[in-house]
Design a protein around this motif. Structure first.
Motif, PDB file in Angstrom:
ATOM      1  N   ALA A  93     -18.585 -41.005  26.256  1.00  0.00           N
ATOM      2  CA  ALA A  93     -17.237 -40.577  25.906  1.00  0.00           C
ATOM      3  C   ALA A  93     -16.999 -40.583  24.403  1.00  0.00           C
ATOM      4  O   ALA A  93     -15.900 -40.353  23.956  1.00  0.00           O
ATOM      5  CB  ALA A  93     -16.219 -41.488  26.590  1.00  0.00           C
ATOM      6  N   GLN A  94     -18.042 -40.852  23.628  1.00  0.00           N
ATOM      7  CA  GLN A  94     -17.885 -40.941  22.183  1.00  0.00           C
ATOM      8  C   GLN A  94     -17.302 -39.648  21.636  1.00  0.00           C
ATOM      9  O   GLN A  94     -17.777 -38.559  21.935  1.00  0.00           O
ATOM     10  CB  GLN A  94     -19.238 -41.225  21.524  1.00  0.00           C
ATOM     11  CG  GLN A  94     -19.114 -41.408  20.035  1.00  0.00           C
ATOM     12  CD  GLN A  94     -20.466 -41.709  19.409  1.00  0.00           C
ATOM     13  OE1 GLN A  94     -21.487 -41.674  20.065  1.00  0.00           O
ATOM     14  NE2 GLN A  94     -20.459 -42.000  18.143  1.00  0.00           N
ATOM     15  N   GLU A  95     -16.290 -39.805  20.840  1.00  0.00           N
ATOM     16  CA  GLU A  95     -15.600 -38.662  20.262  1.00  0.00           C
ATOM     17  C   GLU A  95     -16.422 -38.078  19.120  1.00  0.00           C
ATOM     18  O   GLU A  95     -17.284 -38.735  18.554  1.00  0.00           O
ATOM     19  CB  GLU A  95     -14.242 -39.143  19.731  1.00  0.00           C
ATOM     20  CG  GLU A  95     -13.268 -38.040  19.520  1.00  0.00           C
ATOM     21  CD  GLU A  95     -11.907 -38.561  19.134  1.00  0.00           C
ATOM     22  OE1 GLU A  95     -11.152 -37.775  18.557  1.00  0.00           O
ATOM     23  OE2 GLU A  95     -11.614 -39.732  19.382  1.00  0.00           O
ATOM     24  N   GLU A  96     -16.158 -36.840  18.788  1.00  0.00           N
ATOM     25  CA  GLU A  96     -16.818 -36.216  17.653  1.00  0.00           C
ATOM     26  C   GLU A  96     -15.803 -35.373  16.905  1.00  0.00           C
ATOM     27  O   GLU A  96     -14.713 -35.087  17.398  1.00  0.00           O
ATOM     28  CB  GLU A  96     -17.999 -35.363  18.112  1.00  0.00           C
ATOM     29  CG  GLU A  96     -17.643 -34.271  19.074  1.00  0.00           C
ATOM     30  CD  GLU A  96     -18.862 -33.538  19.614  1.00  0.00           C
ATOM     31  OE1 GLU A  96     -18.751 -32.328  19.828  1.00  0.00           O
ATOM     32  OE2 GLU A  96     -19.901 -34.172  19.826  1.00  0.00           O
ATOM     33  N   ILE A  97     -16.162 -34.990  15.695  1.00  0.00           N
ATOM     34  CA  ILE A  97     -15.280 -34.122  14.920  1.00  0.00           C
ATOM     35  C   ILE A  97     -15.214 -32.775  15.619  1.00  0.00           C
ATOM     36  O   ILE A  97     -16.220 -32.227  16.054  1.00  0.00           O
ATOM     37  CB  ILE A  97     -15.788 -33.989  13.472  1.00  0.00           C
ATOM     38  CG1 ILE A  97     -15.668 -35.352  12.761  1.00  0.00           C
ATOM     39  CG2 ILE A  97     -15.005 -32.915  12.726  1.00  0.00           C
ATOM     40  CD1 ILE A  97     -16.182 -35.378  11.355  1.00  0.00           C
ATOM     41  N   VAL A 122     -14.383 -42.086  10.530  1.00  0.00           N
ATOM     42  CA  VAL A 122     -14.346 -40.757   9.914  1.00  0.00           C
ATOM     43  C   VAL A 122     -13.897 -39.737  10.956  1.00  0.00           C
ATOM     44  O   VAL A 122     -13.033 -38.901  10.684  1.00  0.00           O
ATOM     45  CB  VAL A 122     -15.724 -40.377   9.324  1.00  0.00           C
ATOM     46  CG1 VAL A 122     -15.744 -38.911   8.889  1.00  0.00           C
ATOM     47  CG2 VAL A 122     -16.083 -41.283   8.155  1.00  0.00           C
ATOM     48  N   ILE A 123     -14.471 -39.812  12.143  1.00  0.00           N
ATOM     49  CA  ILE A 123     -14.104 -38.889  13.225  1.00  0.00           C
ATOM     50  C   ILE A 123     -12.597 -38.953  13.491  1.00  0.00           C
ATOM     51  O   ILE A 123     -11.919 -37.922  13.514  1.00  0.00           O
ATOM     52  CB  ILE A 123     -14.887 -39.218  14.512  1.00  0.00           C
ATOM     53  CG1 ILE A 123     -16.373 -38.922  14.316  1.00  0.00           C
ATOM     54  CG2 ILE A 123     -14.332 -38.442  15.705  1.00  0.00           C
ATOM     55  CD1 ILE A 123     -17.269 -39.486  15.400  1.00  0.00           C
ATOM     56  N   PRO A 174     -16.177 -44.447   1.479  1.00  0.00           N
ATOM     57  CA  PRO A 174     -15.705 -43.670   0.330  1.00  0.00           C
ATOM     58  C   PRO A 174     -15.195 -42.276   0.699  1.00  0.00           C
ATOM     59  O   PRO A 174     -14.282 -41.755   0.059  1.00  0.00           O
ATOM     60  CB  PRO A 174     -16.941 -43.566  -0.569  1.00  0.00           C
ATOM     61  CG  PRO A 174     -17.844 -44.667  -0.146  1.00  0.00           C
ATOM     62  CD  PRO A 174     -17.560 -44.896   1.308  1.00  0.00           C
ATOM     63  N   PHE A 175     -15.773 -41.683   1.747  1.00  0.00           N
ATOM     64  CA  PHE A 175     -15.315 -40.368   2.190  1.00  0.00           C
ATOM     65  C   PHE A 175     -13.874 -40.453   2.690  1.00  0.00           C
ATOM     66  O   PHE A 175     -13.020 -39.661   2.291  1.00  0.00           O
ATOM     67  CB  PHE A 175     -16.250 -39.824   3.275  1.00  0.00           C
ATOM     68  CG  PHE A 175     -15.965 -38.402   3.662  1.00  0.00           C
ATOM     69  CD1 PHE A 175     -16.151 -37.373   2.759  1.00  0.00           C
ATOM     70  CD2 PHE A 175     -15.529 -38.084   4.935  1.00  0.00           C
ATOM     71  CE1 PHE A 175     -15.892 -36.052   3.114  1.00  0.00           C
ATOM     72  CE2 PHE A 175     -15.276 -36.770   5.307  1.00  0.00           C
ATOM     73  CZ  PHE A 175     -15.465 -35.753   4.390  1.00  0.00           C
ATOM     74  N   ILE A 176     -13.604 -41.434   3.537  1.00  0.00           N
ATOM     75  CA  ILE A 176     -12.244 -41.630   4.044  1.00  0.00           C
ATOM     76  C   ILE A 176     -11.285 -41.935   2.897  1.00  0.00           C
ATOM     77  O   ILE A 176     -10.184 -41.376   2.836  1.00  0.00           O
ATOM     78  CB  ILE A 176     -12.193 -42.749   5.106  1.00  0.00           C
ATOM     79  CG1 ILE A 176     -12.915 -42.300   6.376  1.00  0.00           C
ATOM     80  CG2 ILE A 176     -10.750 -43.128   5.437  1.00  0.00           C
ATOM     81  CD1 ILE A 176     -13.094 -43.396   7.409  1.00  0.00           C
TER      82      ILE A 176
END
Length: 149
Positions: free
Chosen positions: A20-24, A68-69, A135-137
């Motif tokens: 069930a892992q979410e993705e972008i 991040v997702i 750092p991206f977030i």
């Protein structure tokens, strides 16, 4: 027997959680343009190439990070744009583009490069280069705070 039942339940739960892992939820450029007309949201354009090792590292390490997702899906319409692809055409603001010509229009000159667009589909800024999840977030949060109410 009771311990075995508990272990089986835990293993089953862990397996379901992994699936069930979410993705972008990546979109094509024209899909994001249409979506923001109906529900205004900033757009994050990931400009990449097939040969770019850092692009692949972003896909593998940063874009699979759960934080991040969640942040990208909540705050942006995320778009994947191949910076050298000439065969797929789309129309944007009355002009026809390929993914490569759109990347040039956005003044992308290195990969990976992340172009941030506001809800009116105007470029706000770019975040060039590989970025680790935190750092991206942080970079995206600064942009969102600066350009939204």
């Amino acid at each position: 027997m009771k311990k075995l039942s508990v272990i089986i339940c835990l293993v089953l739960f862990a397996s379901l959680s992994a699936f069930a892992q979410e993705e972008i939820k990546w979109m094509k450029f024209e899909e994001a343009a249409l979506a923001t007309q109906h529900n205004p949201k900033m757009i994050l354009v990931d400009v990449y190439t097939d040969w770019c090792g850092w692009c692949k590292k972003m896909d593998k390490e940063t874009f699979t990070n759960p934080e991040v997702i969640a942040y990208v899906n909540a705050n942006f319409y995320p778009v994947k744009l191949h910076g050298e692809k000439e065969d797929r055409k789309f129309t944007f603001k009355g002009k026809e583009y390929t993914e490569a010509s759109m990347a040039k229009t956005m003044r992308v000159s290195s990969y990976p490069n992340f172009v941030i667009m506001d809800v009116t589909m105007e470029n706000i800024t770019q975040l060039p280069g590989y970025r680790q999840p935190k750092p991206f977030i942080e970079g995206l949060e600064g942009i969102v705070k600066r350009f939204t109410k």
